[in-house]
Design an enzyme around this catalytic site. Structure first.
Site, PDB file in Angstrom:
ATOM      1  N   HIS A 222      11.271 -34.492 -19.711  1.00 54.92           N
ATOM      2  CA  HIS A 222      10.743 -35.261 -18.470  1.00 54.92           C
ATOM      3  C   HIS A 222       9.197 -34.667 -18.009  1.00 54.92           C
ATOM      4  O   HIS A 222       9.099 -34.743 -16.763  1.00 54.92           O
ATOM      5  CB  HIS A 222      11.733 -34.964 -17.213  1.00 54.92           C
ATOM      6  CG  HIS A 222      12.903 -35.668 -17.384  1.00 54.92           C
ATOM      7  ND1 HIS A 222      13.369 -36.803 -17.770  1.00 54.92           N
ATOM      8  CD2 HIS A 222      14.202 -34.915 -17.921  1.00 54.92           C
ATOM      9  CE1 HIS A 222      14.384 -36.955 -17.966  1.00 54.92           C
ATOM     10  NE2 HIS A 222      15.181 -35.712 -18.106  1.00 54.92           N
TER      11      HIS A 222
ATOM     12  N   TRP B 246      -3.403  -2.029  -1.412  1.00 55.10           N
ATOM     13  CA  TRP B 246      -3.561  -3.466  -1.815  1.00 55.10           C
ATOM     14  C   TRP B 246      -4.119  -4.249  -0.971  1.00 55.10           C
ATOM     15  O   TRP B 246      -3.340  -4.464   0.018  1.00 55.10           O
ATOM     16  CB  TRP B 246      -2.021  -3.499  -2.260  1.00 55.10           C
ATOM     17  CG  TRP B 246      -1.898  -4.850  -3.079  1.00 55.10           C
ATOM     18  CD1 TRP B 246      -2.007  -5.098  -4.226  1.00 55.10           C
ATOM     19  CD2 TRP B 246      -1.308  -6.064  -2.805  1.00 55.10           C
ATOM     20  NE1 TRP B 246      -1.541  -6.043  -4.954  1.00 55.10           N
ATOM     21  CE2 TRP B 246      -1.069  -6.869  -3.705  1.00 55.10           C
ATOM     22  CE3 TRP B 246      -0.936  -6.540  -1.451  1.00 55.10           C
ATOM     23  CZ2 TRP B 246      -0.581  -8.292  -3.855  1.00 55.10           C
ATOM     24  CZ3 TRP B 246      -0.466  -8.146  -1.207  1.00 55.10           C
ATOM     25  CH2 TRP B 246      -0.285  -8.893  -2.367  1.00 55.10           C
TER      26      TRP B 246
ATOM     27  N   ARG C 210       2.128   1.229  -5.954  1.00 53.26           N
ATOM     28  CA  ARG C 210       2.315   0.191  -4.819  1.00 53.26           C
ATOM     29  C   ARG C 210       1.247  -0.575  -4.416  1.00 53.26           C
ATOM     30  O   ARG C 210       1.312  -1.539  -3.619  1.00 53.26           O
ATOM     31  CB  ARG C 210       2.874   1.066  -3.602  1.00 53.26           C
ATOM     32  CG  ARG C 210       4.285   1.804  -3.808  1.00 53.26           C
ATOM     33  CD  ARG C 210       4.521   2.515  -2.683  1.00 53.26           C
ATOM     34  NE  ARG C 210       4.688   1.817  -1.338  1.00 53.26           N
ATOM     35  CZ  ARG C 210       5.747   1.264  -0.705  1.00 53.26           C
ATOM     36  NH1 ARG C 210       6.850   1.670  -1.483  1.00 53.26           N
ATOM     37  NH2 ARG C 210       5.933   0.648   0.332  1.00 53.26           N
TER      38      ARG C 210
ATOM     39  N   LYS D 165       7.410 -12.632 -16.474  1.00 57.28           N
ATOM     40  CA  LYS D 165       7.166 -11.146 -17.228  1.00 57.28           C
ATOM     41  C   LYS D 165       5.716 -11.485 -17.999  1.00 57.28           C
ATOM     42  O   LYS D 165       4.859 -10.784 -17.887  1.00 57.28           O
ATOM     43  CB  LYS D 165       8.073 -10.683 -18.252  1.00 57.28           C
ATOM     44  CG  LYS D 165       9.320 -10.061 -17.724  1.00 57.28           C
ATOM     45  CD  LYS D 165       9.251  -8.669 -17.048  1.00 57.28           C
ATOM     46  CE  LYS D 165       8.953  -9.002 -15.412  1.00 57.28           C
ATOM     47  NZ  LYS D 165       9.689  -9.285 -14.550  1.00 57.28           N
TER      48      LYS D 165
ATOM     49  N   ASN E 102      -0.006   0.686   6.520  1.00 64.10           N
ATOM     50  CA  ASN E 102       0.721  -0.409   5.776  1.00 64.10           C
ATOM     51  C   ASN E 102       1.076  -1.331   6.568  1.00 64.10           C
ATOM     52  O   ASN E 102       1.557  -1.155   7.424  1.00 64.10           O
ATOM     53  CB  ASN E 102       1.907   0.254   5.056  1.00 64.10           C
ATOM     54  CG  ASN E 102       1.671   0.975   3.755  1.00 64.10           C
ATOM     55  OD1 ASN E 102       0.456   1.217   3.434  1.00 64.10           O
ATOM     56  ND2 ASN E 102       2.750   1.378   3.104  1.00 64.10           N
ATOM     57  N   GLY E 103       0.973  -2.550   5.890  1.00 67.85           N
ATOM     58  CA  GLY E 103       1.641  -3.712   6.894  1.00 67.85           C
ATOM     59  C   GLY E 103       0.500  -4.871   7.208  1.00 67.85           C
ATOM     60  O   GLY E 103      -0.331  -4.401   6.689  1.00 67.85           O
TER      61      GLY E 103
ATOM     62  N   LYS F  78       4.114  -3.533  -6.212  1.00 69.21           N
ATOM     63  CA  LYS F  78       5.296  -3.676  -6.692  1.00 69.21           C
ATOM     64  C   LYS F  78       6.188  -3.954  -5.490  1.00 69.21           C
ATOM     65  O   LYS F  78       7.385  -4.352  -5.371  1.00 69.21           O
ATOM     66  CB  LYS F  78       5.610  -1.816  -6.976  1.00 69.21           C
ATOM     67  CG  LYS F  78       7.264  -1.715  -7.439  1.00 69.21           C
ATOM     68  CD  LYS F  78       7.464  -2.067  -8.611  1.00 69.21           C
ATOM     69  CE  LYS F  78       8.733  -1.793  -8.858  1.00 69.21           C
ATOM     70  NZ  LYS F  78       9.084  -2.942  -9.954  1.00 69.21           N
TER      71      LYS F  78
ATOM     72  N   GLU G  11       2.865 -12.111 -15.419  1.00 71.31           N
ATOM     73  CA  GLU G  11       2.267 -10.916 -14.583  1.00 71.31           C
ATOM     74  C   GLU G  11       1.609  -9.993 -15.238  1.00 71.31           C
ATOM     75  O   GLU G  11       0.572  -9.415 -14.692  1.00 71.31           O
ATOM     76  CB  GLU G  11       3.538 -10.221 -14.116  1.00 71.31           C
ATOM     77  CG  GLU G  11       4.650 -10.656 -13.162  1.00 71.31           C
ATOM     78  CD  GLU G  11       5.860 -10.080 -12.638  1.00 71.31           C
ATOM     79  OE1 GLU G  11       6.208  -9.783 -11.529  1.00 71.31           O
ATOM     80  OE2 GLU G  11       6.564  -9.670 -13.710  1.00 71.31           O
TER      81      GLU G  11
ATOM     82  N   CYS H  24       0.778  -1.452   0.053  1.00 69.55           N
ATOM     83  CA  CYS H  24      -0.038  -0.102  -0.134  1.00 69.55           C
ATOM     84  C   CYS H  24       0.970   1.290   0.084  1.00 69.55           C
ATOM     85  O   CYS H  24       1.865   1.181   0.346  1.00 69.55           O
ATOM     86  CB  CYS H  24      -0.943   0.044   1.280  1.00 69.55           C
ATOM     87  SG  CYS H  24      -1.653  -1.350   1.491  1.00 69.55           S
TER      88      CYS H  24
ATOM     89  N   GLU I 242      12.683 -15.677 -15.960  1.00 76.27           N
ATOM     90  CA  GLU I 242      12.166 -14.315 -16.003  1.00 76.27           C
ATOM     91  C   GLU I 242      11.247 -14.061 -17.153  1.00 76.27           C
ATOM     92  O   GLU I 242      10.205 -13.149 -17.001  1.00 76.27           O
ATOM     93  CB  GLU I 242      13.504 -13.416 -16.056  1.00 76.27           C
ATOM     94  CG  GLU I 242      13.253 -12.243 -16.040  1.00 76.27           C
ATOM     95  CD  GLU I 242      12.554 -11.621 -14.769  1.00 76.27           C
ATOM     96  OE1 GLU I 242      12.267 -12.342 -13.842  1.00 76.27           O
ATOM     97  OE2 GLU I 242      12.167 -10.466 -14.888  1.00 76.27           O
TER      98      GLU I 242
HETATM   99  C1  G6P Z   1       6.796  -8.196  -6.136  1.00 79.98           C
HETATM  100  C2  G6P Z   1       6.947  -7.504  -7.619  1.00 79.98           C
HETATM  101  C3  G6P Z   1       8.104  -8.293  -8.246  1.00 79.98           C
HETATM  102  C4  G6P Z   1       9.405  -8.250  -7.627  1.00 79.98           C
HETATM  103  C5  G6P Z   1       9.127  -8.858  -6.318  1.00 79.98           C
HETATM  104  C6  G6P Z   1      10.403  -8.804  -5.315  1.00 79.98           C
HETATM  105  O1  G6P Z   1       6.253  -9.680  -6.352  1.00 79.98           O
HETATM  106  O2  G6P Z   1       5.609  -7.624  -8.277  1.00 79.98           O
HETATM  107  O3  G6P Z   1       8.135  -7.662  -9.622  1.00 79.98           O
HETATM  108  O4  G6P Z   1      10.320  -9.167  -8.292  1.00 79.98           O
HETATM  109  O5  G6P Z   1       8.128  -8.354  -5.483  1.00 79.98           O
HETATM  110  O6  G6P Z   1      10.400  -7.681  -5.282  1.00 79.98           O
HETATM  111  P1  G6P Z   1      11.982  -6.649  -4.642  1.00 79.98           P
HETATM  112  O7  G6P Z   1      11.425  -5.354  -4.532  1.00 79.98           O
HETATM  113  O8  G6P Z   1      12.489  -7.256  -3.611  1.00 79.98           O
HETATM  114  O9  G6P Z   1      12.806  -7.135  -5.796  1.00 79.98           O
END
Ligand code: G6P
Length: 612
Positions: free
Chosen positions: A508, A74, A27, A489, A100-101, A607, A492, A2, A485
């Site tokens: 496998h 969030w 966020r 992407k 937040n938290g 984020k 996501e 958040c 990765e």
């Molecule tokens: C969230 C984001 C990802 C990110 C991960 C780790 O899940 O959506 O994009 O890779 O957190 O975040 P950090 O800030 O620790 O790299």
């Protein structure tokens, strides 16, 4: 997670709050709200949806007031709706809070308060906290500051809070534990936020609140204390980025801007660390612990999401170049599986935000076990950066798009520099090979620029495959983490199901999925195992799969075997992740755009995940 904003000073608070919430929307963005005190009354508005929806609702309302708080959410406890949105007001209307938290013992506290006659409108842990503050205030007949302190002493969990007390409307009370909170210092005014993004346009002077610290802010007074009520001296720091770097600069989305920023971001990551004649690498942030690093028997890398993928590339780099045994772990697994951590271990925490709760918990566990802990973070002054013994900032600039792009390549650049530097300290790589790789590393920004020139072509490819339901990404060696990765992407932001796999493992299991509807992205640049990857491509083609291959420029073998190729400049295998990930980022980006998705704020994601 958040986003929090707060303002106290001489200006109109509402526009500052709304502006700040928009900057923080990356966020958390399922609901938003504000509370403004006009000297007489408190005005609270909250709404499910985007900050824009809240702004529309407030358009015709004349709310004036120089003190206020705002929040973009969030959801963790309770679905996103108007009631669960913050700010939350206590039962008797004496306190309003943004948070937040997560309050882990909120159920017990809620039951306790229910016994005392409190009723709850929302399902949130935050409403429990604001009522607990009010309860303490009334029960102990104390002031607002002490009531907050008493309530926090009962709380287990993580929080960054800002509280406004109706009976003391000339101040804001802020506190933090494990969730970030920054205070911007202006002239006769203060700005609060969960990160510096909304503050930079007003001031570059900030104080990062430490764990268990409280700030009591009046228009012209900043009192910093710990939860034990002892006065502390605020340490004022200068923010290093400016407003331009957090705006879109003409790009349609932050993510596209950040993909295109990679050549510059990597330059910035290397600046001052690699000598221009490629003869030396120096990482100033870790010199204090270099002896321990060199004596270590193994490295453990922890991270989440994209940062974990960077860690996997790091494993290949550190083992190959510096011959150091490496384990890579998800922060969330590491923290709960009673790992064996020795005092001569080096634990490296990788995190763009520096706030990811699981990674932070792993750092704390490693420290408790006396390991030396290094951080590779992007956000300067973030919790992980401060908790670790030493570290290397990525200096990629603010990353706003939820799907991480430039942070990944910057993290891999740091890990490459670290591996190369250690290879010389340990004598595991001949100097000539070291120098050749450093030279090549310096050319990576140009090579990425060449990949970016294929933007339009990759967009066309995305158009052809945007309606696929599944994707497979395959790579080997250094390119296996890149396959992971690439798949992440796509998942996501396009919401297409995608899996990354080591290419040879396909036989496998995943091979059973291959038919003419299954697009398979192969990372097939020329390296030691190129021939083996060719065989894996054959296996897919012979089962009717449609193949997009990332190949080395001028490759005339793969092109005859597959449906499409994306060429990347020739590059040594140790540096190939930096170049080959870029077309995968663009492919995911355009698939998401063409499917009409909100690229910078994908559904259900945040984020910075500051909760478990
Ligand atoms: C969230 C984001 C990802 C990110 C991960 C780790 O899940 O959506 O994009 O890779 O957190 O975040 P950090 O800030 O620790 O790299």
């Amino acid at each position: 997670m958040c986003g929090i904003v707060g303002y106290i000073g001489h200006r109109d608070a509402l526009p500052i709050l709304l502006n700040g919430l928009k900057r923080l929307e990356y966020r958390g963005y399922d609901s938003a709200g504000v509370a403004v005190h006009d000297g007489q009354n408190l005005h609270v508005f909250k709404k499910k949806g985007k900050v824009k929806d809240l702004e529309n609702e407030l358009k015709d309302k004349k709310i004036k007031g120089n003190i206020g708080i705002g929040h973009t959410r969030w959801a963790t406890h309770g679905e996103p709706n108007d009631v669960n949105a913050h700010p939350h007001v206590s039962q008797n209307g004496l306190f309003v809070i943004i948070h937040n938290g997560i309050i882990e013992n909120y159920k017990q506290l809620r039951n306790f308060l229910k016994d005392k006659g409190y009723q709850f409108k929302s399902e949130t842990d935050t409403e429990v906290l604001v009522n607990l503050i009010e309860y303490m205030y009334l029960e102990s007949e104390t002031d607002a500051e002490m009531a907050v302190r008493l309530a926090l002493s009962e709380v287990i969990g993580a929080y960054a809070i800002v509280v406004l007390a109706i009976n003391e409307p000339e101040k804001l009370i802020a506190a933090r534990k494990s969730s970030p909170l920054v205070i911007g210092i202006g002239k006769g005014e203060f700005f609060l936020a969960s990160d510096a993004t909304p503050i930079v346009e007003y001031t570059d002077q900030v104080v990062y609140l430490d764990n268990n610290n409280m700030a009591i802010l009046k228009e012209d007074e900043f009192i910093l204390k710990n939860l034990a009520n002892e006065r502390l001296n605020p340490i004022i720091q200068k923010i290093e980025f400016d407003l331009v770097s957090i705006e879109k600069n003409g790009y349609d989305h932050f993510m596209l801007k950040e993909i295109f920023e990679q050549p510059v971001a990597i330059q910035d990551t290397m600046r001052g660390r690699v000598t221009s004649d490629a003869s030396m690498i120096r990482l100033g942030g870790i010199t204090s612990v270099l002896k321990k690093i060199l004596a270590a028997k193994r490295f453990v890398i922890v991270g989440c999401g994209t940062s974990w993928h960077a860690g996997l590339v790091g494993e290949y780099l550190l083992e190959n170049l510096a011959r150091i045994p490496v384990e890579v772990e998800y922060g969330s697994e590491f923290r709960y599986r009673n790992p064996i951590i020795n005092s001569d271990d080096i634990v490296i925490a990788i995190s763009q935000s520096g706030e990811t709760a699981d990674t932070l918990a792993a750092v704390e566990l490693a420290k408790k076990n006396n390991a030396t802990v290094l951080g590779i973070c992007n956000v300067v002054g973030s919790s992980i950066a401060r908790e670790t013994d030493a570290g290397v900032y990525t200096h990629a600039g603010p990353e706003i798009g939820v799907a991480s792009t430039k942070a990944f390549t910057a993290q891999v650049t740091v890990l490459t520099m670290l591996s190369l530097m250690l290879s010389q300290e340990k004598g595991t790589l001949p100097y000539s090979s070291f120098k050749a790789l450093v030279n090549e590393l310096q050319q990576i920004p140009d090579k990425i620029s060449k990949v970016l020139e294929q933007n339009d072509y990759i967009k066309e490819l995305a158009y052809l495959y945007k309606d696929a339901r599944n994707f497979l990404y395959l790579g080997r060696g250094y390119l296996y983490p890149v396959a992971l990765e690439g798949a992440l992407k796509l998942k996501e932001i396009s919401y297409i199901h995608a899996e990354g796999y080591p290419a040879a493992e396909m036989k496998h299991g995943p091979i059973a999925l291959i038919d003419e509807n299954m697009p398979v992205v192969f990372l097939a640049t020329k390296d030691q195992i190129y021939d083996k990857v060719l065989s894996n491509i054959e296996e897919v083609k012979s089962r009717g799969g449609r193949v997009i291959a990332i190949v080395t420029e001028g490759d005339d073998t793969v092109i005859r075997m597959v449906d499409h190729v994306i060429e990347v400049p020739p590059v040594s295998e140790a540096l190939a992740p930096l170049v080959t990930v870029v077309p995968l980022q663009l492919l995911a980006y355009y698939a998401a755009v063409l499917r009409g998705n909100n690229v910078d704020q994908p559904r259900n994601l945040a984020k910075s995940v500051t909760v478990e």
